[in-house]
Write a protein that holds these residues in place. Sequence first.
Motif, PDB file in Angstrom:
ATOM      1  N   TRP A  34       0.814  -1.221   0.000  1.00 19.18           N
ATOM      2  CA  TRP A  34       0.000   0.000   0.000  1.00 19.18           C
ATOM      3  C   TRP A  34       0.845   1.269   0.000  1.00 19.18           C
ATOM      4  CZ3 TRP A  34      -4.694  -0.381  -1.728  1.00 19.18           C
ATOM      5  CH2 TRP A  34      -5.303  -1.634  -1.685  1.00 19.18           C
ATOM      6  N   PRO A  35       1.945   1.346   0.764  1.00 22.50           N
ATOM      7  CA  PRO A  35       2.804   2.531   0.642  1.00 22.50           C
ATOM      8  C   PRO A  35       3.381   2.694  -0.775  1.00 22.50           C
ATOM      9  CG  PRO A  35       3.290   1.395   2.689  1.00 22.50           C
ATOM     10  CD  PRO A  35       2.353   0.508   1.904  1.00 22.50           C
ATOM     11  N   LEU A  36       3.725   1.579  -1.434  1.00 26.58           N
ATOM     12  CA  LEU A  36       4.231   1.670  -2.812  1.00 26.58           C
ATOM     13  C   LEU A  36       3.148   2.166  -3.766  1.00 26.58           C
ATOM     14  CD1 LEU A  36       6.412  -1.560  -3.050  1.00 26.58           C
ATOM     15  CD2 LEU A  36       7.227   0.808  -3.091  1.00 26.58           C
ATOM     16  N   LEU A  37       1.927   1.681  -3.594  1.00 25.66           N
ATOM     17  CA  LEU A  37       0.824   2.150  -4.436  1.00 25.66           C
ATOM     18  C   LEU A  37       0.587   3.647  -4.226  1.00 25.66           C
ATOM     19  CD1 LEU A  37      -1.592  -0.866  -3.976  1.00 25.66           C
ATOM     20  CD2 LEU A  37      -0.456  -0.196  -6.111  1.00 25.66           C
ATOM     21  N   GLU A  38       0.705   4.084  -2.982  1.00 22.68           N
ATOM     22  CA  GLU A  38       0.548   5.513  -2.688  1.00 22.68           C
ATOM     23  C   GLU A  38       1.670   6.324  -3.347  1.00 22.68           C
ATOM     24  OE1 GLU A  38      -1.076   8.961  -1.482  1.00 22.68           O
ATOM     25  OE2 GLU A  38      -2.016   6.996  -1.318  1.00 22.68           O
ATOM     26  N   GLN A  39       2.896   5.799  -3.340  1.00 21.65           N
ATOM     27  CA  GLN A  39       4.004   6.483  -4.013  1.00 21.65           C
ATOM     28  C   GLN A  39       3.759   6.580  -5.516  1.00 21.65           C
ATOM     29  OE1 GLN A  39       7.660   4.497  -3.000  1.00 21.65           O
ATOM     30  NE2 GLN A  39       7.682   5.288  -0.910  1.00 21.65           N
ATOM     31  N   ILE A  40       3.256   5.505  -6.106  1.00 22.13           N
ATOM     32  CA  ILE A  40       2.933   5.539  -7.543  1.00 22.13           C
ATOM     33  C   ILE A  40       1.883   6.610  -7.797  1.00 22.13           C
ATOM     34  CG2 ILE A  40       1.843   4.262  -9.436  1.00 22.13           C
ATOM     35  CD1 ILE A  40       3.152   1.703  -8.223  1.00 22.13           C
TER      36      ILE A  40
END
Length: 126
Positions: A6-12
């Motif tokens: 989820w943090p990676l998706l938020e970064q994207i």
Amino acid sequence: MDANTWPLLEQIRECLDQNDGLAEEQDRRFLRLLKIGEEFGKPGETVLGALSLKEGGTREDARHELCDVAITALVALVTLRPDAEMDFDQRLWQLVYRLQKEQVANGVDDRAFPQGKVHVTPHPLA
């Protein structure tokens, strides 16, 4: 999925927001949803290629394209909802619970779903 998903998706999402050139949040949401449709056709094309029904594509290509569809959908969800992880988890629990209930109602051995190891009860927020 793991704790980084989820943090990676938020970064994207943040990166796309900064570089998409859109001023209106409504436009951004609309285009993210359209992107899911664009990505959706690609796995089918690669599967046809992997089955030699169309030139090009391997099973590995098809798996990568399916991952792209899932990631695109999750980025759209993150764009629409700040609490996307909770929405996703709640919906996943609802679907698994419904499938398990249907199996039991149809007389299917509930150990068959999935691998007899997970017995799902309704999600506390469902």
